[in-house]
Design a protein around this motif. Structure first.
Motif, PDB file in Angstrom:
ATOM      1  N   SER A 172      36.183  74.436  50.033  1.00  0.00           N
ATOM      2  CA  SER A 172      36.537  74.542  51.455  1.00  0.00           C
ATOM      3  C   SER A 172      38.042  74.598  51.680  1.00  0.00           C
ATOM      4  N   LYS A 173      38.813  74.545  50.583  1.00  0.00           N
ATOM      5  CA  LYS A 173      40.271  74.422  50.710  1.00  0.00           C
ATOM      6  C   LYS A 173      40.906  75.561  51.502  1.00  0.00           C
ATOM      7  N   TYR A 174      40.386  76.765  51.323  1.00  0.00           N
ATOM      8  CA  TYR A 174      40.966  77.931  51.983  1.00  0.00           C
ATOM      9  C   TYR A 174      40.063  78.471  53.093  1.00  0.00           C
ATOM     10  N   ASP A 175      39.190  77.628  53.634  1.00  0.00           N
ATOM     11  CA  ASP A 175      38.285  78.104  54.682  1.00  0.00           C
ATOM     12  C   ASP A 175      39.035  78.690  55.869  1.00  0.00           C
ATOM     13  N   GLY A 176      40.142  78.073  56.245  1.00  0.00           N
ATOM     14  CA  GLY A 176      40.918  78.580  57.376  1.00  0.00           C
ATOM     15  C   GLY A 176      41.398  79.994  57.144  1.00  0.00           C
ATOM     16  N   ARG A 177      41.819  80.285  55.909  1.00  0.00           N
ATOM     17  CA  ARG A 177      42.301  81.628  55.561  1.00  0.00           C
ATOM     18  C   ARG A 177      41.143  82.632  55.528  1.00  0.00           C
ATOM     19  N   ILE A 178      40.029  82.216  54.930  1.00  0.00           N
ATOM     20  CA  ILE A 178      38.856  83.100  54.881  1.00  0.00           C
ATOM     21  C   ILE A 178      38.364  83.398  56.292  1.00  0.00           C
ATOM     22  N   ASP A 179      38.328  82.375  57.132  1.00  0.00           N
ATOM     23  CA  ASP A 179      37.848  82.556  58.501  1.00  0.00           C
ATOM     24  C   ASP A 179      38.759  83.483  59.291  1.00  0.00           C
ATOM     25  N   LYS A 180      40.064  83.366  59.090  1.00  0.00           N
ATOM     26  CA  LYS A 180      41.003  84.193  59.843  1.00  0.00           C
ATOM     27  C   LYS A 180      40.912  85.657  59.428  1.00  0.00           C
ATOM     28  N   GLY A 193      27.911  71.966  51.121  1.00  0.00           N
ATOM     29  CA  GLY A 193      28.941  72.916  50.727  1.00  0.00           C
ATOM     30  C   GLY A 193      28.775  73.501  49.345  1.00  0.00           C
ATOM     31  N   TYR A 194      27.629  73.278  48.706  1.00  0.00           N
ATOM     32  CA  TYR A 194      27.455  73.795  47.342  1.00  0.00           C
ATOM     33  C   TYR A 194      27.194  75.296  47.306  1.00  0.00           C
ATOM     34  N   LEU A 195      26.582  75.848  48.345  1.00  0.00           N
ATOM     35  CA  LEU A 195      26.396  77.296  48.350  1.00  0.00           C
ATOM     36  C   LEU A 195      26.084  77.784  49.760  1.00  0.00           C
ATOM     37  N   TYR A 196      26.888  78.759  50.193  1.00  0.00           N
ATOM     38  CA  TYR A 196      26.645  79.468  51.442  1.00  0.00           C
ATOM     39  C   TYR A 196      26.462  80.952  51.153  1.00  0.00           C
ATOM     40  N   GLN A 197      25.771  81.629  52.060  1.00  0.00           N
ATOM     41  CA  GLN A 197      25.797  83.080  52.087  1.00  0.00           C
ATOM     42  C   GLN A 197      26.583  83.484  53.325  1.00  0.00           C
ATOM     43  N   LEU A 198      27.538  84.390  53.146  1.00  0.00           N
ATOM     44  CA  LEU A 198      28.440  84.780  54.221  1.00  0.00           C
ATOM     45  C   LEU A 198      28.072  86.161  54.757  1.00  0.00           C
ATOM     46  N   SER A 199      28.200  86.336  56.057  1.00  0.00           N
ATOM     47  CA  SER A 199      27.973  87.640  56.677  1.00  0.00           C
ATOM     48  C   SER A 199      29.059  87.911  57.700  1.00  0.00           C
ATOM     49  N   THR A 200      29.376  89.185  57.909  1.00  0.00           N
ATOM     50  CA  THR A 200      30.411  89.576  58.861  1.00  0.00           C
ATOM     51  C   THR A 200      29.881  90.670  59.779  1.00  0.00           C
ATOM     52  N   VAL A 201      30.316  90.640  61.015  1.00  0.00           N
ATOM     53  CA  VAL A 201      29.896  91.642  61.997  1.00  0.00           C
ATOM     54  C   VAL A 201      30.482  93.010  61.657  1.00  0.00           C
ATOM     55  N   ASP A 202      31.720  93.034  61.164  1.00  0.00           N
ATOM     56  CA  ASP A 202      32.393  94.305  60.908  1.00  0.00           C
ATOM     57  C   ASP A 202      32.097  94.897  59.532  1.00  0.00           C
ATOM     58  N   GLY A 203      31.263  94.225  58.728  1.00  0.00           N
ATOM     59  CA  GLY A 203      30.922  94.754  57.410  1.00  0.00           C
ATOM     60  C   GLY A 203      32.039  94.665  56.392  1.00  0.00           C
ATOM     61  N   PHE A 210      28.777  85.267  48.762  1.00  0.00           N
ATOM     62  CA  PHE A 210      28.464  83.848  48.634  1.00  0.00           C
ATOM     63  C   PHE A 210      29.750  83.039  48.511  1.00  0.00           C
ATOM     64  N   GLN A 211      29.658  81.772  48.886  1.00  0.00           N
ATOM     65  CA  GLN A 211      30.783  80.854  48.742  1.00  0.00           C
ATOM     66  C   GLN A 211      30.276  79.546  48.158  1.00  0.00           C
ATOM     67  N   THR A 212      30.947  79.084  47.122  1.00  0.00           N
ATOM     68  CA  THR A 212      30.590  77.823  46.506  1.00  0.00           C
ATOM     69  C   THR A 212      31.860  77.073  46.141  1.00  0.00           C
ATOM     70  N   LYS A 213      31.691  75.922  45.525  1.00  0.00           N
ATOM     71  CA  LYS A 213      32.836  75.123  45.099  1.00  0.00           C
ATOM     72  C   LYS A 213      33.410  75.702  43.805  1.00  0.00           C
ATOM     73  N   HIS A 214      34.602  75.287  43.469  1.00  0.00           N
ATOM     74  CA  HIS A 214      35.178  75.693  42.188  1.00  0.00           C
ATOM     75  C   HIS A 214      34.253  75.209  41.072  1.00  0.00           C
ATOM     76  N   PRO A 215      33.993  76.033  40.054  1.00  0.00           N
ATOM     77  CA  PRO A 215      33.063  75.632  38.989  1.00  0.00           C
ATOM     78  C   PRO A 215      33.409  74.312  38.318  1.00  0.00           C
ATOM     79  N   ARG A 216      34.670  73.982  38.245  1.00  0.00           N
ATOM     80  CA  ARG A 216      35.040  72.675  37.668  1.00  0.00           C
ATOM     81  C   ARG A 216      34.466  71.547  38.514  1.00  0.00           C
ATOM     82  N   THR A 217      34.476  71.727  39.837  1.00  0.00           N
ATOM     83  CA  THR A 217      33.894  70.735  40.740  1.00  0.00           C
ATOM     84  C   THR A 217      32.381  70.713  40.614  1.00  0.00           C
TER      85      THR A 217
END
Length: 249
Positions: A172-180, A193-203, A210-217
């Motif tokens: 989630s560290k860069y969520d603000g950047r991804i969202d913007k 927060g272990y796994l999301y599927q992401l979708s966008t209106v503009d394609g 998909f978004q997940t945590k860093h593999p080390r985490t």
């Protein structure tokens, strides 16, 4: 489209980006930007996958203003973490960190039906949401703001590369950047927060993003009583990204 054509498009994009970013004055502890080189194998894959990490762990120096062509060579010679010279005076070695093992495993899960593919095939691409690091770790908020173009760059790269699957290994560290940049809707696949599927209106992101945590985490921590969810996440990404397509054949 061929790798040569994709690289030509990327190079034009990177020239415009570096011309702008190099106009600023940067300290010598800020790394050069991470710019991608497309391997021939990527274009031949049934499931083209782009993995997006957090930031580099040193990648040259921004203040030396390396040419985009040289940064693409650096990316190519890095060889997606396979036996290579990492510039630290150590012998050629193969990176086997949780990050690289995760990428290779998911890549193979999506392309194993091609008999020529192994988990060592250079068939995927890797970049980071932050195109640079500072002192080999996360740049400050001020540095991130100064390189806002670097975050926007990912959107343009995806438009050129047209990956079938994008996997953010960013936590989630860069969520603000991804969202913007993308303004995605997140659908929870695995809780906490272990796994999301992401979708966008503009394609701007493919449906299989998909978004997940860093593999080390994902490997967990006994000290912090965090469970090991690594294998579970790999299998869930495989199921959501590839199983339906494979079963249709």
């Amino acid at each position: 489209m061929t790798a040569q054509a994709l690289n030509a498009q990327l190079l034009e994009l990177y020239h415009n980006y570096t011309k702008s970013i190099y106009a600023q004055t940067w300290e010598d502890n800020v790394s050069a930007p991470l710019l991608m080189h497309v391997f021939d194998e990527y274009c031949a894959m049934e499931n083209k996958i782009l993995f997006v990490g957090q930031e580099t762990h040193s990648w040259g120096q921004m203040n030396l203003k390396p040419k985009p062509e040289d940064l693409l060579i650096k990316y190519r010679e890095f060889n997606l973490g396979k036996p290579a010279d990492y510039g630290d005076g150590k012998p050629l070695r193969y990176l086997r960190s949780p990050f690289w093992n995760f990428n290779r495993s998911v890549f193979y899960q999506g392309n194993w039906q091609n008999s020529e593919v192994t988990n060592k095939t250079n068939g995927f691409l890797w970049t980071n949401i932050s195109k640079f690091d500072c002192n080999s770790t996360t740049p400050s908020q001020d540095l991130q703001d100064r390189n806002e173009e670097g975050f926007e760059l990912l959107k343009a790269e995806i438009a050129i590369l047209k990956p079938d699957v994008v996997v953010f290994l960013t936590g989630s560290k860069y969520d603000g950047r991804i969202d913007k940049v993308f303004n995605p809707v997140r659908e929870t696949i695995l809780p906490d927060g272990y796994l999301y599927q992401l979708s966008t209106v503009d394609g701007s992101l493919p449906p299989r993003t998909f978004q997940t945590k860093h593999p080390r985490t994902l490997l967990g921590s006994r000290r912090n009583k965090m469970p090991n969810r690594y294998r579970e996440v790999v299998e869930k990404v495989r199921e959501c990204a590839f199983d339906e397509l494979i079963n249709k054949k």
